[in-house]
Design a protein around this motif. Structure first.
Motif, short mmCIF file in Angstrom:
data_model
loop_
_atom_site.label_atom_id
_atom_site.label_comp_id
_atom_site.label_asym_id
_atom_site.label_seq_id
_atom_site.Cartn_x
_atom_site.Cartn_y
_atom_site.Cartn_z
N LEU A 151 0.87 7.51 -6.09
CA LEU A 151 -0.10 8.62 -6.05
C LEU A 151 0.56 9.93 -5.65
O LEU A 151 0.10 11.01 -6.02
CB LEU A 151 -1.21 8.28 -5.04
N SER B 48 0.83 -1.21 0.00
CA SER B 48 0.00 0.00 0.00
C SER B 48 0.86 1.25 0.00
O SER B 48 0.48 2.28 -0.57
CB SER B 48 -0.90 0.02 1.24
N ILE B 49 2.01 1.17 0.63
CA ILE B 49 2.89 2.35 0.65
C ILE B 49 3.48 2.59 -0.75
O ILE B 49 3.67 3.74 -1.15
CB ILE B 49 3.96 2.21 1.74
N ILE C 169 1.81 1.93 -3.49
CA ILE C 169 0.68 2.54 -4.20
C ILE C 169 0.59 4.02 -3.84
O ILE C 169 0.39 4.88 -4.70
CB ILE C 169 -0.65 1.84 -3.80
N LEU C 170 0.75 4.31 -2.55
CA LEU C 170 0.68 5.70 -2.10
C LEU C 170 1.83 6.52 -2.70
O LEU C 170 1.63 7.69 -3.08
CB LEU C 170 0.76 5.74 -0.56
#
Lengths: 486, 105
Positions: free
Chosen positions: A273, A266-267, A269-270
């Motif tokens: 972004l 998730s990090i 993915i972040l």
């Protein structure tokens, strides 16, 4: 269990959150920030996400569960855990392979942390938004300045030693419970800044646009495989070491498997972004690796409002990501050597950090040496270490035994029998495939020769060392846990 | 540049699949931790296996009587059975009927 004299009561994580942040802090590193976003955008965007997510659940989640469970079951570091499974003797040297790979990895990762430290300090000095700043000469100026690089490498290893000396709870845990949330907050703020810039949507389209045909390309799956296995730190001994400090009633599969794999990704993915909306808003071509972080991004900060503050968020967050990884990578050697020798933890920390510092000098001196080692250990060393750990669980201890005795004990989720063949057959086969694939791709190159030397020599060295160390005083013992039949 | 529905859909799916699942796992495991602490504040020991996991452990012990780890597995099974019988609060979802039917191996 084999008799290893205990010097003191073994440390434990103070809180569940501390354990979880240690896992995330260890696994989130440079690859999440400078590699994952680009690999994702360049391999079909959404198609890559699907391939990556599939492999994450099929390989990384079960593999991490196994590694953490082995540490928790044996309550020992790498060498002690291997001894408990294979019995005293030369075969304990398979654990030495993991240790050698970790030390080699950290020797060239410390200079990478040094880069991020240098940029973090300069972000605080607002260098990147100063008049006349040029990203590329700034980066090459750092890489070409051997004295500065060695100095920074020394500061990094000194800082890691200072924290590790304090121990698991007062050192590692106390840092990661703040550093990991700080990294997430930094990336979230940066994401908000990036998404509100004109033209940011192009970055989102590059990263999350779905090109379904990429699911049919082998390159997409190879890239997703590499990311799923190596970004999560599976088989490096870190999860085993962190798991060995779990408390009596702690869960393994939910926190050590699902949360670690998904949270760590998730990090990434972040980061995608946070980074690509800014890069595309300014109209700069994205890159991968050091080029993205240290050139592309460094160029955009002067061009966006509040760029100086965004630079601080990014580079300080980036430094925290690499530093916490370095901390836990080093802890693998510290834990097991402190257990296996008569040295105190402080002496072991100083010895390990000093040794890594010495071995890291060539990588600090030359980025070419660093690149070479990164390629060799990334493609062959780490899969070899993972093969040792997962292999010993799958083929010596037996996954069914570990599942019943450690994975499902005090577990937050139930892990069914499907897990056994994944550990016994799928992950070892994938590791062998990766090593063979990259050997084929780089056949005859200096990197491939280096990789083959690692594959051949490390097990021989490990076996020889442990044959001498364990064999003194008679025949080696039989294994505590002879081969599983599942 | 306007984002297409496909891009937005993939963005939403990605956030849900990664951040959603990670957040669920984090909240669930921290809540479980809180519950374990609460139970251990009231009693010294706690059940260590769910009904499904304990049944599998029992089956394995019965099917592998010569395994070198069978004593350890039996000990863990029986310890869990004892704790379930001797304590009022349980971490896993055990019914009274299930506990009554449990036997040592």
């Amino acid at each position: 269990m084999a008799d290893v004299p205990a010097k003191t009561a073994r440390a434990e994580w103070g809180t569940r959150f501390g354990f979880l942040m240690a896992m995330i802090g260890a696994m989130v590193g440079a690859g999440n920030i400078w590699r994952f976003p680009y690999v994702m955008g360049n391999n079909g965007g959404g198609a890559f996400v699907l391939a990556f997510l599939t492999l994450l659940f099929v390989l990384a989640v079960p593999g991490l569960m196994a590694e953490v469970a082995l540490g928790r079951y044996t309550n020992k570091g790498v060498i002690g855990a291997f001894r408990d499974v294979v019995g005293r003797g030369g075969m304990v040297g398979l654990g030495i392979v993991v240790l050698l790979v970790n030390i080699a990895l950290m020797s060239y990762y410390s200079p990478v942390i040094a880069w991020t430290l240098y940029y973090a300090v300069h972000s605080l000095l607002f260098t990147f938004t100063a008049t006349g700043f040029e990203a590329e000469p700034f980066m090459t100026g750092l890489f070409d300045n051997a004295a500065l690089m060695i100095g920074l490498h020394t500061v990094v290893m000194g800082s890691i030693a200072a924290i590790l000396v304090l121990g698991i709870r007062r050192g590692v845990e106390r840092l990661v419970v703040y550093a990991v949330p700080a990294l997430v907050i930094a990336l979230v703020v940066m994401t908000v800044r990036g998404l509100t810039l004109p033209g940011a949507s192009e970055g989102i389209a590059f990263t999350f646009g779905v090109q379904w045909e990429y699911l049919t390309y082998s390159d997409t799956w190879i890239a997703a495989l590499g990311q799923a296995l190596f970004s999560t730190g599976l088989g490096w001994g870190i999860a085993l070491t962190v798991g060995s400090y779990l408390r009596e009633y702690d869960d393994v599969p939910l926190g050590g498997g699902v949360f670690t794999a998904l949270g760590e990704s998730s990090i990434g993915i972040l980061a995608a972004l946070a980074i690509f909306p800014i890069v595309f808003a300014v109209g700069i071509e994205p890159d991968a690796g050091a080029g993205l972080a240290f050139v592309s991004l460094a160029q955009v900060f002067p061009e966006i409002p509040f760029g100086g503050f965004v630079a601080i968020l990014f580079f300080v967050g980036f430094f925290l990501a690499t530093f916490t990884s370095g901390l836990l990578i080093t802890e693998v050697s510290v834990t097991t050597l402190a257990e296996e020798t008569e040295f105190s933890r402080t002496q072991t920390v100083l010895g390990v950090c000093g040794g890594i510092w010495l071995l890291g000098l060539p990588s600090a001196y030359s980025a070419d040496i660093l690149d070479y080692l990164d390629f060799v250990f990334g493609n062959w060393g780490l899969p070899l270490a993972a093969l040792m750990i997962i292999g010993v669980i799958g083929w010596v201890l037996g996954p069914e035994r570990l599942r019943l005795l450690a994975v499902n004990q005090n577990a937050g989720i139930h892990v069914g029998r499907w897990w056994n063949p994944v550990i016994k057959y799928v992950i070892p086969a994938v590791m062998l495939f990766i090593m063979a694939y990259f050997a084929w791709e780089n056949f005859g190159s200096a990197e491939m020769i280096g990789g083959m030397l690692v594959i051949v020599l490390f097990p021989i060295i490990g076996y020889a060392i442990m044959s001498v160390v364990e064999g003194r005083g008679g025949q080696p013992d039989t294994a505590e846990i002879p081969g599983g039949d599942d | 540049m306007a984002l297409t529905a496909e891009v937005l859909g993939m963005l939403a799916f990605t956030l849900l699949a990664f951040w959603g699942v990670a957040a669920w796992a984090l909240v669930r495991t921290l809540r479980q931790e809180g519950r374990k602490v609460e139970i251990l504040e009231r009693q010294e020991r706690m059940d260590t296996y769910s009904p499904a996991a304990l049944a599998e452990l029992r089956e394995w012990v019965e099917n592998n009587p010569d395994d070198p780890l069978v004593d350890e597995a039996r000990e863990r099974h029986n310890e869990c059975v004892e704790v379930l019988r001797q304590t009022d609060r349980h971490f896993y979802d055990w019914s009274d009927g299930e506990i009554d039917r449990l036997e040592r191996v």
